[in-house]
Scaffold this motif. Structure first.
Motif, PDB file in Angstrom:
ATOM      1  N   ASP A   1      28.434  47.532 -14.304  1.00 52.12           N
ATOM      2  CA  ASP A   1      29.553  48.115 -14.196  1.00 52.12           C
ATOM      3  C   ASP A   1      29.319  49.101 -15.670  1.00 52.12           C
ATOM      4  O   ASP A   1      29.388  48.860 -16.906  1.00 52.12           O
ATOM      5  N   HIS A   2      28.957  50.528 -15.308  1.00 51.34           N
ATOM      6  CA  HIS A   2      28.522  51.491 -16.309  1.00 51.34           C
ATOM      7  C   HIS A   2      29.480  52.772 -16.008  1.00 51.34           C
ATOM      8  O   HIS A   2      30.071  53.059 -14.831  1.00 51.34           O
ATOM      9  N   PRO A   3      29.571  53.625 -16.875  1.00 51.04           N
ATOM     10  CA  PRO A   3      30.542  54.978 -16.750  1.00 51.04           C
ATOM     11  C   PRO A   3      29.970  55.695 -15.732  1.00 51.04           C
ATOM     12  O   PRO A   3      30.933  56.494 -15.022  1.00 51.04           O
ATOM     13  N   PHE A   4      28.669  55.832 -15.394  1.00 57.20           N
ATOM     14  CA  PHE A   4      28.127  56.450 -14.424  1.00 57.20           C
ATOM     15  C   PHE A   4      28.035  56.016 -12.883  1.00 57.20           C
ATOM     16  O   PHE A   4      27.781  56.495 -11.804  1.00 57.20           O
ATOM     17  N   CYS A   5      28.163  54.506 -12.774  1.00 50.64           N
ATOM     18  CA  CYS A   5      28.046  53.810 -11.643  1.00 50.64           C
ATOM     19  C   CYS A   5      28.405  52.377 -11.591  1.00 50.64           C
ATOM     20  O   CYS A   5      28.559  51.736 -12.788  1.00 50.64           O
ATOM     21  N   THR A   6      28.611  51.708 -10.522  1.00 52.84           N
ATOM     22  CA  THR A   6      28.699  50.389 -10.138  1.00 52.84           C
ATOM     23  C   THR A   6      27.735  49.795  -9.355  1.00 52.84           C
ATOM     24  O   THR A   6      27.385  50.619  -8.464  1.00 52.84           O
ATOM     25  N   ALA A   7      27.169  48.759  -9.685  1.00 54.05           N
ATOM     26  CA  ALA A   7      26.267  48.078  -8.568  1.00 54.05           C
ATOM     27  C   ALA A   7      26.192  46.548  -8.659  1.00 54.05           C
ATOM     28  O   ALA A   7      26.746  45.825  -9.471  1.00 54.05           O
ATOM     29  N   THR A   8      25.917  46.005  -7.494  1.00 49.93           N
ATOM     30  CA  THR A   8      25.716  44.512  -7.515  1.00 49.93           C
ATOM     31  C   THR A   8      24.223  44.259  -6.700  1.00 49.93           C
ATOM     32  O   THR A   8      23.644  44.902  -6.012  1.00 49.93           O
ATOM     33  N   ILE A   9      23.584  43.287  -7.465  1.00 48.31           N
ATOM     34  CA  ILE A   9      22.261  42.973  -7.144  1.00 48.31           C
ATOM     35  C   ILE A   9      22.378  41.544  -6.922  1.00 48.31           C
ATOM     36  O   ILE A   9      22.826  40.736  -7.720  1.00 48.31           O
ATOM     37  N   SER A  10      21.789  40.964  -5.734  1.00 47.79           N
ATOM     38  CA  SER A  10      21.581  39.420  -5.532  1.00 47.79           C
ATOM     39  C   SER A  10      20.316  39.090  -6.003  1.00 47.79           C
ATOM     40  O   SER A  10      19.393  39.569  -6.046  1.00 47.79           O
ATOM     41  N   GLU A  11      20.548  37.788  -6.829  1.00 43.16           N
ATOM     42  CA  GLU A  11      19.573  37.057  -7.321  1.00 43.16           C
ATOM     43  C   GLU A  11      18.585  36.748  -5.991  1.00 43.16           C
ATOM     44  O   GLU A  11      17.354  36.539  -6.209  1.00 43.16           O
ATOM     45  N   PHE A  12      19.062  36.401  -4.796  1.00 45.64           N
ATOM     46  CA  PHE A  12      18.390  36.034  -3.644  1.00 45.64           C
ATOM     47  C   PHE A  12      17.807  37.337  -3.206  1.00 45.64           C
ATOM     48  O   PHE A  12      18.549  38.266  -2.850  1.00 45.64           O
ATOM     49  N   GLY A  13      16.428  37.552  -3.132  1.00 49.28           N
ATOM     50  CA  GLY A  13      15.807  38.631  -2.480  1.00 49.28           C
ATOM     51  C   GLY A  13      15.746  39.695  -3.764  1.00 49.28           C
ATOM     52  O   GLY A  13      15.127  40.795  -3.266  1.00 49.28           O
ATOM     53  N   GLY A  14      16.327  39.379  -4.895  1.00 48.38           N
ATOM     54  CA  GLY A  14      16.235  40.513  -5.864  1.00 48.38           C
ATOM     55  C   GLY A  14      16.690  41.778  -5.297  1.00 48.38           C
ATOM     56  O   GLY A  14      16.500  42.990  -5.581  1.00 48.38           O
ATOM     57  N   GLN A  15      17.954  41.735  -4.426  1.00 50.63           N
ATOM     58  CA  GLN A  15      18.263  42.804  -3.576  1.00 50.63           C
ATOM     59  C   GLN A  15      19.685  43.629  -4.045  1.00 50.63           C
ATOM     60  O   GLN A  15      20.821  42.927  -4.255  1.00 50.63           O
ATOM     61  N   LEU A  16      19.376  45.021  -4.069  1.00 49.23           N
ATOM     62  CA  LEU A  16      20.467  45.894  -4.476  1.00 49.23           C
ATOM     63  C   LEU A  16      21.296  45.830  -3.411  1.00 49.23           C
ATOM     64  O   LEU A  16      20.947  46.206  -2.142  1.00 49.23           O
ATOM     65  N   LEU A  17      22.782  45.400  -3.334  1.00 53.66           N
ATOM     66  CA  LEU A  17      23.362  45.129  -2.084  1.00 53.66           C
ATOM     67  C   LEU A  17      24.672  46.363  -2.175  1.00 53.66           C
ATOM     68  O   LEU A  17      25.022  46.740  -1.088  1.00 53.66           O
TER      69      LEU A  17
ATOM     70  N   LEU B   1      16.129  37.724 -13.708  1.00 51.09           N
ATOM     71  CA  LEU B   1      16.333  38.948 -14.485  1.00 51.09           C
ATOM     72  C   LEU B   1      15.697  38.728 -15.569  1.00 51.09           C
ATOM     73  O   LEU B   1      15.797  37.901 -16.682  1.00 51.09           O
ATOM     74  N   VAL B   2      14.599  39.754 -15.820  1.00 46.93           N
ATOM     75  CA  VAL B   2      13.479  39.447 -16.972  1.00 46.93           C
ATOM     76  C   VAL B   2      14.184  40.191 -18.247  1.00 46.93           C
ATOM     77  O   VAL B   2      14.189  39.807 -19.474  1.00 46.93           O
ATOM     78  N   SER B   3      14.538  41.393 -17.954  1.00 46.78           N
ATOM     79  CA  SER B   3      15.073  42.129 -19.253  1.00 46.78           C
ATOM     80  C   SER B   3      16.224  43.308 -18.664  1.00 46.78           C
ATOM     81  O   SER B   3      16.018  43.567 -17.322  1.00 46.78           O
ATOM     82  N   VAL B   4      16.889  43.808 -19.763  1.00 42.89           N
ATOM     83  CA  VAL B   4      17.882  44.940 -19.224  1.00 42.89           C
ATOM     84  C   VAL B   4      17.823  45.788 -20.450  1.00 42.89           C
ATOM     85  O   VAL B   4      17.922  45.545 -21.786  1.00 42.89           O
ATOM     86  N   GLU B   5      17.772  47.228 -20.030  1.00 44.86           N
ATOM     87  CA  GLU B   5      17.562  48.203 -21.149  1.00 44.86           C
ATOM     88  C   GLU B   5      18.989  48.978 -20.762  1.00 44.86           C
ATOM     89  O   GLU B   5      19.085  49.534 -19.529  1.00 44.86           O
ATOM     90  N   GLU B   6      19.830  49.382 -21.573  1.00 42.65           N
ATOM     91  CA  GLU B   6      20.968  50.324 -21.175  1.00 42.65           C
ATOM     92  C   GLU B   6      21.236  51.110 -22.541  1.00 42.65           C
ATOM     93  O   GLU B   6      21.110  51.046 -23.374  1.00 42.65           O
ATOM     94  N   ASP B   7      21.698  52.288 -21.748  1.00 47.07           N
ATOM     95  CA  ASP B   7      22.370  53.282 -22.903  1.00 47.07           C
ATOM     96  C   ASP B   7      23.552  54.067 -22.009  1.00 47.07           C
ATOM     97  O   ASP B   7      23.889  53.594 -20.987  1.00 47.07           O
ATOM     98  N   GLU B   8      24.120  55.186 -22.787  1.00 50.75           N
ATOM     99  CA  GLU B   8      25.252  55.721 -22.120  1.00 50.75           C
ATOM    100  C   GLU B   8      24.533  56.421 -21.174  1.00 50.75           C
ATOM    101  O   GLU B   8      25.389  57.172 -20.123  1.00 50.75           O
ATOM    102  N   PHE B   9      23.510  56.571 -20.762  1.00 50.97           N
ATOM    103  CA  PHE B   9      23.037  57.396 -19.407  1.00 50.97           C
ATOM    104  C   PHE B   9      22.681  56.437 -18.140  1.00 50.97           C
ATOM    105  O   PHE B   9      22.685  56.869 -17.172  1.00 50.97           O
ATOM    106  N   GLY B  10      22.793  55.090 -18.494  1.00 54.49           N
ATOM    107  CA  GLY B  10      22.416  54.236 -17.376  1.00 54.49           C
ATOM    108  C   GLY B  10      21.866  53.062 -17.909  1.00 54.49           C
ATOM    109  O   GLY B  10      21.821  52.410 -18.999  1.00 54.49           O
ATOM    110  N   VAL B  11      21.633  52.239 -16.582  1.00 50.63           N
ATOM    111  CA  VAL B  11      21.064  50.523 -16.991  1.00 50.63           C
ATOM    112  C   VAL B  11      19.655  50.637 -16.003  1.00 50.63           C
ATOM    113  O   VAL B  11      19.482  50.844 -14.838  1.00 50.63           O
ATOM    114  N   GLN B  12      18.581  49.945 -16.803  1.00 49.85           N
ATOM    115  CA  GLN B  12      17.279  49.402 -16.122  1.00 49.85           C
ATOM    116  C   GLN B  12      17.313  47.954 -16.067  1.00 49.85           C
ATOM    117  O   GLN B  12      17.304  47.464 -17.047  1.00 49.85           O
TER     118      GLN B  12
END
Length: 281
Positions: free
Chosen positions: A20-36, A93-104
């Motif tokens: 949940d980021h100001p620019f977008c929302t997303a869900t990713i399944s641990e199973f399959g590493g799949q962006l849903l 989930l190995v790592s998360v990098e995030e700032d005001e522009f997005g999430v990696q």
């Protein structure tokens, strides 16, 4: 791992990474590493997910962005799963990098604790979420001999009406119609009106998906030898138990892929990238 924009939850007994980021929302399944799901700042959904999708971890999830790896399509050994193992195991989930522009998010498949064994290749994925959507698959040969593989970022894009869509950027390209096993040349924009399963080669420029009356999207990539276009239409959808009979009207798969053989020498690596962006006038 403490993050500002990423949380975890359970759905159908499976772990979900929620962004949940100001620019977008997303869900990713641990199973399959799949962006849903990926919704932009305006709340528009960019991805299609079948209403009949099985999401309990018993089979690959129909929709979103499945990862086909370490092979695309059927394996020579017909007892092995279609499109490989990656979409059938849990991803850490190995790592998360995030700032005001997005999430990696960086994720890696857990083959050790699965029934599938991969000894000669390693894989990790980076998903960049912000005003655009980018996925990178990084494969490395960790063996002492050359290894070949194929792959695809099997993206199900959401559209309002497939009959009102066109795809540009493929004009002049050679493609294999997998349904007819026939080689053809694309002329003009691609408009789908039937079951389509085609592999395009020599694609040079970004592809544009125009959805009449809606914002067009650019689909670009690197490290691919082909682009796959797929829609099962009604006849094909009826053959798939986890595909809504009329779901074909609201989706199209446009996939950056390596459908030919990619061979890596020992310790050599390869990165496949797909980037989806809104085209603003």
């Amino acid at each position: 791992m403490r993050t500002k924009y990423v949380t975890t939850k359970l759905s159908n007994g499976q772990k979900i990474y929620q962004v949940d980021h100001p620019f977008c929302t997303a869900t990713i399944s641990e199973f399959g590493g799949q962006l849903l799901s990926f919704q932009d700042q305006q709340g528009d959904e960019w991805l299609w997910l079948s209403k009949s999708a099985i999401k309990d971890g018993s089979k690959a999830i129909r929709g979103g962005v499945p990862i086909c790896w370490p092979w695309f399509g059927p394996n020579v050994d017909k007892t092995l799963p279609q499109h490989g193992y990656a979409r059938l195991v849990n991803w850490a989930l190995v790592s998360v990098e995030e700032d005001e522009f997005g999430v990696q998010l960086t994720l890696q498949p857990d083959f050790v604790n699965s029934k599938y064994e991969i000894h000669n290749l390693s894989l990790f994925m980076k998903i960049d979420l912000g005003t655009s959507l980018s996925i990178q698959l990084h494969t490395e040969n960790i063996s002492n001999f050359s290894v070949s593989f194929s792959q695809a970022i099997h993206t199900y894009l959401a559209v309002d009406d497939i009959n009102e869509c066109s795809i540009s950027g493929l004009n002049g390209c050679v493609y294999l119609d997998q349904l007819k096993n026939k080689i053809s040349h694309q002329e003009n924009d691609l408009v789908l009106n039937q079951w389509t399963d085609s592999i395009y080669s020599n694609v040079q420029s970004p592809i544009t998906l125009a959805n009449r009356g809606k914002t067009s999207k650019s689909i670009d990539g690197n490290g691919h030898d082909s682009v796959v276009i797929w829609n099962p239409w009604q006849d094909g959808a009826r053959l798939l138990s986890d595909f809504d009979d009329l779901g074909y009207q609201n989706m199209i798969c446009i996939e950056m892929a390596n459908t030919g053989t990619t061979t890596l020498a020992p310790r050599q690596s390869h990165t496949l990238t797909q980037v989806i962006s809104k085209i603003t006038s």
